[in-house]
Design a protein around this motif. Structure first.
Motif, PDB file in Angstrom:
ATOM      1  N   ASP A 281      56.894 -13.573  -6.841  1.00 46.75           N
ATOM      2  CA  ASP A 281      55.480 -13.403  -6.506  1.00 46.75           C
ATOM      3  C   ASP A 281      54.983 -12.006  -6.878  1.00 46.75           C
ATOM      4  OD1 ASP A 281      55.356 -15.954  -5.561  1.00 46.75           O
ATOM      5  OD2 ASP A 281      55.454 -15.425  -3.440  1.00 46.75           O
ATOM      6  N   ALA A 282      55.840 -11.003  -6.658  1.00 48.37           N
ATOM      7  CA  ALA A 282      55.446  -9.629  -6.983  1.00 48.37           C
ATOM      8  C   ALA A 282      55.222  -9.472  -8.480  1.00 48.37           C
ATOM      9  CB  ALA A 282      56.516  -8.651  -6.499  1.00 48.37           C
ATOM     10  N   LEU A 283      56.117 -10.073  -9.272  1.00 49.36           N
ATOM     11  CA  LEU A 283      55.976  -9.982 -10.726  1.00 49.36           C
ATOM     12  C   LEU A 283      54.711 -10.697 -11.192  1.00 49.36           C
ATOM     13  CD1 LEU A 283      56.991  -9.213 -13.520  1.00 49.36           C
ATOM     14  CD2 LEU A 283      58.421 -11.266 -13.494  1.00 49.36           C
ATOM     15  N   LEU A 284      54.470 -11.906 -10.679  1.00 51.60           N
ATOM     16  CA  LEU A 284      53.280 -12.650 -11.078  1.00 51.60           C
ATOM     17  C   LEU A 284      52.004 -11.913 -10.676  1.00 51.60           C
ATOM     18  CD1 LEU A 284      54.355 -16.310 -10.226  1.00 51.60           C
ATOM     19  CD2 LEU A 284      54.021 -15.311 -12.491  1.00 51.60           C
ATOM     20  N   SER A 285      52.031 -11.256  -9.517  1.00 52.57           N
ATOM     21  CA  SER A 285      50.875 -10.497  -9.072  1.00 52.57           C
ATOM     22  C   SER A 285      50.591  -9.331 -10.017  1.00 52.57           C
ATOM     23  CB  SER A 285      51.111  -9.977  -7.648  1.00 52.57           C
ATOM     24  OG  SER A 285      50.025  -9.184  -7.218  1.00 52.57           O
ATOM     25  N   ASN A 286      51.672  -8.654 -10.422  1.00 58.91           N
ATOM     26  CA  ASN A 286      51.508  -7.538 -11.354  1.00 58.91           C
ATOM     27  C   ASN A 286      51.042  -8.019 -12.722  1.00 58.91           C
ATOM     28  OD1 ASN A 286      52.272  -5.505  -9.579  1.00 58.91           O
ATOM     29  ND2 ASN A 286      54.449  -5.780 -10.010  1.00 58.91           N
ATOM     30  N   LEU A 287      51.506  -9.190 -13.111  1.00 59.66           N
ATOM     31  CA  LEU A 287      51.088  -9.735 -14.403  1.00 59.66           C
ATOM     32  C   LEU A 287      49.602 -10.062 -14.406  1.00 59.66           C
ATOM     33  CD1 LEU A 287      54.035 -12.171 -15.295  1.00 59.66           C
ATOM     34  CD2 LEU A 287      53.440 -10.047 -16.455  1.00 59.66           C
ATOM     35  N   ARG A 288      49.126 -10.625 -13.297  1.00 55.47           N
ATOM     36  CA  ARG A 288      47.714 -11.010 -13.231  1.00 55.47           C
ATOM     37  C   ARG A 288      46.792  -9.793 -13.303  1.00 55.47           C
ATOM     38  NH1 ARG A 288      49.911 -14.459  -9.046  1.00 55.47           N
ATOM     39  NH2 ARG A 288      50.115 -16.599  -9.839  1.00 55.47           N
ATOM     40  N   SER A 289      47.301  -8.653 -12.841  1.00 55.62           N
ATOM     41  CA  SER A 289      46.469  -7.448 -12.852  1.00 55.62           C
ATOM     42  C   SER A 289      46.677  -6.616 -14.112  1.00 55.62           C
ATOM     43  CB  SER A 289      46.781  -6.571 -11.628  1.00 55.62           C
ATOM     44  OG  SER A 289      48.138  -6.152 -11.661  1.00 55.62           O
ATOM     45  N   GLY A 290      47.594  -7.054 -14.990  1.00 59.26           N
ATOM     46  CA  GLY A 290      47.884  -6.290 -16.201  1.00 59.26           C
ATOM     47  C   GLY A 290      47.031  -6.739 -17.365  1.00 59.26           C
ATOM     48  N   ALA A 291      46.331  -5.831 -17.959  1.00 56.74           N
ATOM     49  CA  ALA A 291      45.413  -6.181 -19.044  1.00 56.74           C
ATOM     50  C   ALA A 291      46.131  -6.452 -20.349  1.00 56.74           C
ATOM     51  CB  ALA A 291      44.395  -5.058 -19.238  1.00 56.74           C
ATOM     52  N   THR A 292      47.362  -5.995 -20.500  1.00 57.43           N
ATOM     53  CA  THR A 292      48.043  -6.113 -21.790  1.00 57.43           C
ATOM     54  C   THR A 292      48.928  -7.347 -21.880  1.00 57.43           C
ATOM     55  OG1 THR A 292      49.951  -4.825 -21.016  1.00 57.43           O
ATOM     56  CG2 THR A 292      48.122  -3.607 -22.011  1.00 57.43           C
ATOM     57  N   VAL A 293      48.956  -8.147 -20.821  1.00 53.72           N
ATOM     58  CA  VAL A 293      49.824  -9.320 -20.836  1.00 53.72           C
ATOM     59  C   VAL A 293      49.089 -10.509 -21.428  1.00 53.72           C
ATOM     60  CG1 VAL A 293      51.215 -10.876 -19.431  1.00 53.72           C
ATOM     61  CG2 VAL A 293      51.005  -8.472 -18.809  1.00 53.72           C
ATOM     62  N   ASN A 294      49.714 -11.231 -22.335  1.00 53.30           N
ATOM     63  CA  ASN A 294      49.081 -12.369 -22.970  1.00 53.30           C
ATOM     64  C   ASN A 294      48.772 -13.477 -21.969  1.00 53.30           C
ATOM     65  OD1 ASN A 294      49.191 -11.147 -25.459  1.00 53.30           O
ATOM     66  ND2 ASN A 294      51.142 -12.090 -26.009  1.00 53.30           N
ATOM     67  N   ASP A 295      47.646 -14.150 -22.164  1.00 56.03           N
ATOM     68  CA  ASP A 295      47.209 -15.184 -21.231  1.00 56.03           C
ATOM     69  C   ASP A 295      48.188 -16.347 -21.158  1.00 56.03           C
ATOM     70  OD1 ASP A 295      44.970 -13.764 -20.621  1.00 56.03           O
ATOM     71  OD2 ASP A 295      43.669 -14.829 -22.034  1.00 56.03           O
ATOM     72  N   HIS A 296      48.876 -16.646 -22.260  1.00 55.35           N
ATOM     73  CA  HIS A 296      49.750 -17.824 -22.257  1.00 55.35           C
ATOM     74  C   HIS A 296      50.939 -17.632 -21.323  1.00 55.35           C
ATOM     75  CE1 HIS A 296      52.456 -15.608 -25.009  1.00 55.35           C
ATOM     76  NE2 HIS A 296      53.369 -16.493 -24.636  1.00 55.35           N
ATOM     77  N   ILE A 297      51.351 -16.369 -21.110  1.00 58.73           N
ATOM     78  CA  ILE A 297      52.446 -16.114 -20.179  1.00 58.73           C
ATOM     79  C   ILE A 297      51.988 -16.446 -18.763  1.00 58.73           C
ATOM     80  CG2 ILE A 297      53.985 -14.358 -19.232  1.00 58.73           C
ATOM     81  CD1 ILE A 297      53.762 -12.861 -21.817  1.00 58.73           C
ATOM     82  N   LEU A 298      50.782 -15.981 -18.436  1.00 53.34           N
ATOM     83  CA  LEU A 298      50.258 -16.233 -17.103  1.00 53.34           C
ATOM     84  C   LEU A 298      50.088 -17.719 -16.851  1.00 53.34           C
ATOM     85  CD1 LEU A 298      47.553 -13.424 -16.831  1.00 53.34           C
ATOM     86  CD2 LEU A 298      49.792 -13.500 -15.756  1.00 53.34           C
ATOM     87  N   ARG A 299      49.531 -18.421 -17.823  1.00 53.17           N
ATOM     88  CA  ARG A 299      49.304 -19.849 -17.642  1.00 53.17           C
ATOM     89  C   ARG A 299      50.622 -20.590 -17.524  1.00 53.17           C
ATOM     90  NH1 ARG A 299      45.399 -19.131 -21.755  1.00 53.17           N
ATOM     91  NH2 ARG A 299      46.870 -20.011 -23.262  1.00 53.17           N
ATOM     92  N   GLY A 300      51.572 -20.240 -18.380  1.00 57.46           N
ATOM     93  CA  GLY A 300      52.842 -20.957 -18.403  1.00 57.46           C
ATOM     94  C   GLY A 300      53.618 -20.807 -17.125  1.00 57.46           C
ATOM     95  N   ASN A 301      53.613 -19.615 -16.549  1.00 61.79           N
ATOM     96  CA  ASN A 301      54.417 -19.381 -15.350  1.00 61.79           C
ATOM     97  C   ASN A 301      53.643 -19.686 -14.071  1.00 61.79           C
ATOM     98  OD1 ASN A 301      57.071 -18.257 -16.320  1.00 61.79           O
ATOM     99  ND2 ASN A 301      55.622 -16.947 -17.413  1.00 61.79           N
TER     100      ASN A 301
END
Length: 352
Positions: free
Chosen positions: A325-345
């Motif tokens: 959950d902590a990693l996913l939360s950080n990913l959602r707030s990170g501007a440099t992370v590709n959208d497909h990673i967020l959607r996939g996980n």
């Protein structure tokens, strides 16, 4: 639980995913090398603490509790390492993120399977306690009730848990993804991946032993080939060989289970069952009382072990879930992370 007829699982059909060559490429600076060395020294110490002092500790509920504690501490160490490395999630390679999230979702599946089996064993414990309650007196009616509860225990404990039966495929997937992504340019990334590799080896070993003990079959027992370049490798191999060999020896002798406390209960039940099976008038009260007392002690040890192990498995589930959950939360707030990673996980589901 069924008796196994499976051959030793000493190879993988597509090569051993745990065979990992010495890391190459970026040379670690002294500071990072010290961080990694400390991490691996702690990991090795935990491995040493899991080496049974005698065959009787393999596989006891107390050993399994210690093993689960080691997993909790090691996975917490990974989270601490991320902080110490000062490696923001936004700087992670996409492959590192995929590895971490893939491991976590499989571990959640495994925890759910283990929890369901512990719950099933706890249900069986209630039948044992009912049996002991009916032995408050040795009247014909009470003995009949005790016989009924004991028969219920034997049927219940002999049944199979579908979630444990399916645990092998999850372990296969977890082991099969053990080749970690190559790290070429990031020294911090190399430290992170090497640390995750060590914890993953410990995790797959422990989960394999758990699945084997719960299923009553050696098909889930893992034999991992870890490269000697890792300082903890010799200790890991010694632990793995000792535990796996003892488990195979026990199963080859036809034992009902490799769980020590459950075996003690089963032996007492086998002694008690024929005494009360349709021959009430010929029962020797003194002999029956001693056998019931023996079953009581075995049931108490079994109950205490289950309670402690259940608590640790629940704790491990929370450790894995909180890290994910902590990693996913950080990913959602990170501007440099590709959208497909967020959607996939984000859509990843824990199998129930």
């Amino acid at each position: 639980m069924s008796r196994p007829q499976d051959p030793p699982r000493s190879f993988f059909p597509f090569g051993n995913p745990f065979r990992m060559i010495a890391p190459k490429g970026t040379k670690l600076p002294p500071q990072l090398l010290a961080v990694l060395s400390d991490f691996e020294a702690t990991l090795e110490e935990r491995l040493k603490n899991l080496i049974p002092k005698s065959e009787d500790e393999v596989v006891s509920l107390s050993w399994m509790t210690s093993a689960m504690q080691a997993l909790c501490e090691s996975h917490n160490d990974i989270k601490s390492l991320m902080t110490n490395l000062e490696l923001p999630v936004t700087d992670w390679d996409e492959k590192w993120i995929d590895v971490y999230l893939d491991i976590s979702v499989k571990l959640l599946d495994i925890c759910i399977a283990f929890s369901s089996e512990l719950s099933r064993l706890n249900q069986g414990r209630l039948l044992l306690q009912c049996t002991l309650h009916h032995f408050g007196s040795f009247s014909s009616d009470q003995l009949f009730q005790a016989y009924s509860s004991l028969d219920g225990w034997r049927q219940h404990i002999g049944s199979k848990n579908p979630r444990i039966e399916n645990c092998g495929s999850v372990l296969d997937n977890l082991a099969g993804s053990s080749d970690l992504p190559k790290v070429k340019k990031s020294a911090k990334g190399k430290v992170l991946m090497q640390a995750i590799y060590g914890v993953k080896a410990l995790t797959v070993f422990v989960c394999g032993v758990f699945a084997t003990a719960f299923s009553g079959s050696t098909k889930n027992l893992m034999d991992m080939d870890v490269a000697d370049v890792y300082s903890w490798a010799p200790t890991f191999k010694g632990l793995q060989n000792l535990v796996n060999e003892e488990i195979r020896v026990r199963f080859s002798s036809g034992r009902f289970t490799v769980l020590n406390e459950l075996e003690a209960v089963d032996l007492s039940v086998r002694e008690l069952y024929p005494i009360i099976q349709g021959v009430v008038d010929t029962i020797e009260t003194e002999s029956l009382a001693k056998t019931v007392e023996k079953l009581g002690r075995a049931t108490e040890n079994f109950s205490q072990g289950l309670d402690l192990l259940t608590k640790e498995v629940d704790g491990f589930f929370q450790v894995v879930l909180s890290g994910r959950d902590a990693l996913l939360s950080n990913l959602r707030s990170g501007a440099t992370v590709n959208d497909h990673i967020l959607r996939g996980n984000k859509d990843a589901q824990v199998v129930n």
